[in-house]
Write a protein that holds these residues in place. Structure first.
Motif, PDB file in Angstrom:
ATOM      1  N   GLY A   1       0.818  -1.211   0.000  1.00 24.10           N
ATOM      2  CA  GLY A   1       0.000   0.000   0.000  1.00 24.10           C
ATOM      3  C   GLY A   1       0.849   1.258   0.000  1.00 24.10           C
ATOM      4  O   GLY A   1       0.537   2.238  -0.687  1.00 24.10           O
ATOM      5  N   GLU A   2       1.928   1.258   0.760  1.00 21.40           N
ATOM      6  CA  GLU A   2       2.818   2.416   0.781  1.00 21.40           C
ATOM      7  C   GLU A   2       3.733   2.435  -0.435  1.00 21.40           C
ATOM      8  O   GLU A   2       3.859   3.443  -1.122  1.00 21.40           O
ATOM      9  CB  GLU A   2       3.659   2.420   2.066  1.00 21.40           C
ATOM     10  N   GLU A   3       4.410   1.323  -0.694  1.00 20.13           N
ATOM     11  CA  GLU A   3       5.453   1.317  -1.712  1.00 20.13           C
ATOM     12  C   GLU A   3       4.923   1.543  -3.123  1.00 20.13           C
ATOM     13  O   GLU A   3       5.568   2.213  -3.932  1.00 20.13           O
ATOM     14  CB  GLU A   3       6.253   0.009  -1.638  1.00 20.13           C
ATOM     15  N   TYR A   4       3.748   1.008  -3.441  1.00 17.55           N
ATOM     16  CA  TYR A   4       3.211   1.222  -4.788  1.00 17.55           C
ATOM     17  C   TYR A   4       2.872   2.701  -4.992  1.00 17.55           C
ATOM     18  O   TYR A   4       3.097   3.249  -6.070  1.00 17.55           O
ATOM     19  CB  TYR A   4       1.968   0.357  -5.027  1.00 17.55           C
ATOM     20  N   GLY A   5       2.329   3.313  -3.949  1.00 17.85           N
ATOM     21  CA  GLY A   5       2.000   4.741  -4.051  1.00 17.85           C
ATOM     22  C   GLY A   5       3.231   5.614  -4.043  1.00 17.85           C
ATOM     23  O   GLY A   5       3.388   6.501  -4.888  1.00 17.85           O
ATOM     24  N   TRP A   6       4.137   5.386  -3.077  1.00 15.68           N
ATOM     25  CA  TRP A   6       5.310   6.261  -2.938  1.00 15.68           C
ATOM     26  C   TRP A   6       6.346   6.001  -4.024  1.00 15.68           C
ATOM     27  O   TRP A   6       6.780   6.919  -4.717  1.00 15.68           O
ATOM     28  CB  TRP A   6       5.972   6.059  -1.572  1.00 15.68           C
ATOM     29  N   ARG A   7       6.788   4.759  -4.152  1.00  9.88           N
ATOM     30  CA  ARG A   7       7.926   4.468  -5.023  1.00  9.88           C
ATOM     31  C   ARG A   7       7.531   4.323  -6.490  1.00  9.88           C
ATOM     32  O   ARG A   7       8.127   4.951  -7.348  1.00  9.88           O
ATOM     33  CB  ARG A   7       8.633   3.193  -4.529  1.00  9.88           C
ATOM     34  N   PHE A   8       6.533   3.467  -6.792  1.00 15.60           N
ATOM     35  CA  PHE A   8       6.198   3.256  -8.201  1.00 15.60           C
ATOM     36  C   PHE A   8       5.542   4.485  -8.809  1.00 15.60           C
ATOM     37  O   PHE A   8       5.917   4.921  -9.901  1.00 15.60           O
ATOM     38  CB  PHE A   8       5.266   2.049  -8.374  1.00 15.60           C
ATOM     39  N   PHE A   9       4.558   5.057  -8.114  1.00 16.93           N
ATOM     40  CA  PHE A   9       3.787   6.144  -8.723  1.00 16.93           C
ATOM     41  C   PHE A   9       4.404   7.521  -8.492  1.00 16.93           C
ATOM     42  O   PHE A   9       4.707   8.237  -9.444  1.00 16.93           O
ATOM     43  CB  PHE A   9       2.347   6.120  -8.180  1.00 16.93           C
ATOM     44  N   LEU A  10       4.591   7.890  -7.227  1.00 13.41           N
ATOM     45  CA  LEU A  10       4.949   9.281  -6.930  1.00 13.41           C
ATOM     46  C   LEU A  10       6.422   9.594  -7.166  1.00 13.41           C
ATOM     47  O   LEU A  10       6.750  10.673  -7.683  1.00 13.41           O
ATOM     48  CB  LEU A  10       4.572   9.601  -5.477  1.00 13.41           C
ATOM     49  N   GLN A  11       7.314   8.710  -6.799  1.00 14.80           N
ATOM     50  CA  GLN A  11       8.746   9.011  -6.899  1.00 14.80           C
ATOM     51  C   GLN A  11       9.190   9.429  -8.308  1.00 14.80           C
ATOM     52  O   GLN A  11       9.790  10.506  -8.457  1.00 14.80           O
ATOM     53  CB  GLN A  11       9.575   7.816  -6.429  1.00 14.80           C
ATOM     54  N   PRO A  12       8.931   8.633  -9.356  1.00  9.64           N
ATOM     55  CA  PRO A  12       9.409   9.044 -10.682  1.00  9.64           C
ATOM     56  C   PRO A  12       8.778  10.338 -11.174  1.00  9.64           C
ATOM     57  O   PRO A  12       9.425  11.115 -11.882  1.00  9.64           O
ATOM     58  CB  PRO A  12       9.031   7.858 -11.583  1.00  9.64           C
ATOM     59  N   ARG A  13       7.541  10.605 -10.791  1.00 13.72           N
ATOM     60  CA  ARG A  13       6.875  11.829 -11.230  1.00 13.72           C
ATOM     61  C   ARG A  13       7.460  13.066 -10.532  1.00 13.72           C
ATOM     62  O   ARG A  13       7.635  14.107 -11.144  1.00 13.72           O
ATOM     63  CB  ARG A  13       5.363  11.713 -10.974  1.00 13.72           C
ATOM     64  N   LEU A  14       7.752  12.936  -9.246  1.00  9.00           N
ATOM     65  CA  LEU A  14       8.388  14.047  -8.539  1.00  9.00           C
ATOM     66  C   LEU A  14       9.811  14.264  -9.037  1.00  9.00           C
ATOM     67  O   LEU A  14      10.274  15.409  -9.141  1.00  9.00           O
ATOM     68  CB  LEU A  14       8.395  13.783  -7.030  1.00  9.00           C
TER      69      LEU A  14
ATOM     70  N   PHE B   1      15.783  11.066   4.695  1.00  7.36           N
ATOM     71  CA  PHE B   1      16.929  10.174   4.489  1.00  7.36           C
ATOM     72  C   PHE B   1      16.488   8.796   4.006  1.00  7.36           C
ATOM     73  O   PHE B   1      17.076   8.232   3.072  1.00  7.36           O
ATOM     74  CB  PHE B   1      17.742  10.036   5.782  1.00  7.36           C
ATOM     75  N   PHE B   2      15.437   8.255   4.626  1.00 11.46           N
ATOM     76  CA  PHE B   2      14.976   6.922   4.226  1.00 11.46           C
ATOM     77  C   PHE B   2      14.409   6.945   2.808  1.00 11.46           C
ATOM     78  O   PHE B   2      14.482   5.950   2.086  1.00 11.46           O
ATOM     79  CB  PHE B   2      13.923   6.409   5.204  1.00 11.46           C
ATOM     80  N   SER B   3      13.848   8.075   2.407  1.00 13.67           N
ATOM     81  CA  SER B   3      13.344   8.214   1.048  1.00 13.67           C
ATOM     82  C   SER B   3      14.494   8.115   0.044  1.00 13.67           C
ATOM     83  O   SER B   3      14.342   7.521  -1.032  1.00 13.67           O
ATOM     84  CB  SER B   3      12.622   9.557   0.897  1.00 13.67           C
ATOM     85  N   ILE B   4      15.644   8.674   0.402  1.00 17.10           N
ATOM     86  CA  ILE B   4      16.838   8.571  -0.447  1.00 17.10           C
ATOM     87  C   ILE B   4      17.296   7.117  -0.533  1.00 17.10           C
ATOM     88  O   ILE B   4      17.582   6.602  -1.616  1.00 17.10           O
ATOM     89  CB  ILE B   4      17.967   9.462   0.116  1.00 17.10           C
ATOM     90  N   TRP B   5      17.346   6.444   0.610  1.00 18.62           N
ATOM     91  CA  TRP B   5      17.775   5.040   0.631  1.00 18.62           C
ATOM     92  C   TRP B   5      16.840   4.180  -0.207  1.00 18.62           C
ATOM     93  O   TRP B   5      17.278   3.380  -1.028  1.00 18.62           O
ATOM     94  CB  TRP B   5      17.783   4.501   2.059  1.00 18.62           C
ATOM     95  N   PHE B   6      15.530   4.345   0.017  1.00 22.42           N
ATOM     96  CA  PHE B   6      14.549   3.519  -0.684  1.00 22.42           C
ATOM     97  C   PHE B   6      14.571   3.797  -2.188  1.00 22.42           C
ATOM     98  O   PHE B   6      14.380   2.881  -3.000  1.00 22.42           O
ATOM     99  CB  PHE B   6      13.147   3.761  -0.122  1.00 22.42           C
ATOM    100  N   ALA B   7      14.776   5.063  -2.563  1.00 20.76           N
ATOM    101  CA  ALA B   7      14.841   5.408  -3.988  1.00 20.76           C
ATOM    102  C   ALA B   7      15.998   4.677  -4.654  1.00 20.76           C
ATOM    103  O   ALA B   7      15.873   4.153  -5.767  1.00 20.76           O
ATOM    104  CB  ALA B   7      15.013   6.919  -4.152  1.00 20.76           C
ATOM    105  N   TYR B   8      17.131   4.641  -3.962  1.00 18.18           N
ATOM    106  CA  TYR B   8      18.309   3.958  -4.499  1.00 18.18           C
ATOM    107  C   TYR B   8      18.031   2.468  -4.684  1.00 18.18           C
ATOM    108  O   TYR B   8      18.293   1.896  -5.753  1.00 18.18           O
ATOM    109  CB  TYR B   8      19.498   4.153  -3.558  1.00 18.18           C
ATOM    110  N   PHE B   9      17.477   1.817  -3.666  1.00 12.50           N
ATOM    111  CA  PHE B   9      17.252   0.380  -3.740  1.00 12.50           C
ATOM    112  C   PHE B   9      16.143   0.036  -4.730  1.00 12.50           C
ATOM    113  O   PHE B   9      16.178  -1.035  -5.351  1.00 12.50           O
ATOM    114  CB  PHE B   9      16.953  -0.187  -2.346  1.00 12.50           C
TER     115      PHE B   9
END
Length: 368
Positions: A223-236, A294-302
């Protein structure tokens, strides 16, 4: 029988609605939908507080980022939408309604979420492979997922070890970290170190397989990762740059937690350190913003390295289970937050120097 003119007006209104929706930016529509869901849950929590009952927001709110992403995709594109989107939105919506109405306890909604998670996972496995890959439901491979999962375990273990070492060093060589206020008195802070180590090795590490690899945990973290990483991260990242987009995501992620922190009952373990509710909110809000960036940076990298949303689902679950440094921040307050910020900053700067943050800004964006 429906009047043809009324039907035509309804059809025209729907077409106008769709036309206007298509003009709305993906990020704005996502954030609007997310805000509406979070606002509703906040109102529900406020109502329960008003009648003298406790409503725990966090378990059910973890479902909202993926719901907002899937609804945004469905509103803006009718082609190749995975069928499992309907299952996720439907199961999550029913779960939220049942919990909000008090039919299911917000403190222990695990049976309902376990059933919902199982239905979604089965529907996802039955999804067309190509379609699932387009929408981020599949990607990477098992070997790569295992590789980066273990890499994150090594990273988080290093951070925890560094935290123990730094705080013990400060305890040994500075007066400011010698004692801590606990249960109405100042005590030797060595006790806090001992408790933290015991909690980590005896109550967290052993339960990693049980608490991470189960339908409930996977359902919530998806629920978190699909919204934050797949959808929002690349658009931001496309709008604000590789680093700027990730930092902004971290701030959004932190603020998204605020209502849960506000309504959360203060645990006895926190009260023991002499906190009032206002003091605790002050430190926890500050901690959320700092650490989530900081964790957003780590998660984006992984995420970029693994190429798999499921790798991030497992990483997020492991991260939540292994994050032990909060006890030092709670014990030493802003002194602890400053120390932890320096540790996380150093690691984040090293990660930012790596190749994952020098690629094309639009990588990973599915156009809708």
């Amino acid at each position: 029988m429906q009047n043809p003119k009324t039907k035509d007006r309804t059809s025209q209104s729907y077409r106008n609605f769709k036309k206007n929706i298509l003009k709305v930016d993906d990020v704005r529509l996502f954030l609007l939908l997310l805000f509406i869901m979070v606002f509703v849950l906040t109102l529900v929590a406020a109502y329960f507080k008003h009648i003298g009952k406790y409503f725990q927001i966090n378990p059910v709110q973890t479902l909202t980022p993926a719901m907002a992403a899937m609804i945004t995709i469905k509103l803006k594109d009718k082609t190749c939408i995975p069928n499992c989107f309907n299952y996720y939105i439907g199961c999550s919506g029913i779960t939220i309604i049942l919990i909000s109405l008090g039919i299911i306890s917000s403190v222990s909604p695990w049976l309902c979420m376990g059933i919902s998670g199982s239905i979604f996972l089965i529907s996802m496995l039955l999804e067309d492979k190509k379609n699932a890959e387009i929408w981020g439901l599949r990607g990477g491979n098992i070997k790569k997922t295992i590789k980066w999962l273990f890499a994150y375990i090594i990273l988080i273990s290093f951070v925890i070890t560094s935290t123990f070492f730094v705080f013990y060093f400060l305890y040994s060589y500075t007066e400011q970290f010698k004692t801590v206020f606990y249960n109405g008195d100042y005590i030797n802070s060595r006790v806090i170190f001992a408790d933290a180590i015991v909690e980590f090795y005896k109550t967290r590490l052993i339960y990693i397989p049980i608490q991470v690899f189960n339908p409930i945990s996977i359902y919530m973290m998806f629920g978190e990762e699909y919204g934050w990483r797949f959808f929002l991260q690349p658009r931001l990242q496309k709008k604000f740059g590789e680093i700027g987009g990730v930092v902004l995501l971290g701030i959004i992620w932190a603020v998204w937690h605020f209502n849960n922190e506000y309504f959360m009952e203060l645990p006895e373990s926190v009260k023991a350190f002499g906190y009032t509710s206002r003091e605790y909110l002050s430190i926890v809000y500050s901690t959320r913003i700092v650490t989530e960036v900081f964790f957003s940076i780590w998660f984006a990298y992984f995420y970029k390295k693994s190429g798999s949303i499921w790798c991030m689902v497992l990483i997020h679950a492991i991260h939540n289970l292994m994050s032990i440094w909060s006890i030092f921040i709670i014990a030493f307050r802003y002194k602890g937050l400053v120390v932890q910020t320096i540790i996380l900053l150093i690691i984040s700067l090293l990660i930012l120097k790596m190749s994952a943050f020098s690629g094309n800004k639009s990588d990973g964006v599915v156009k809708i």
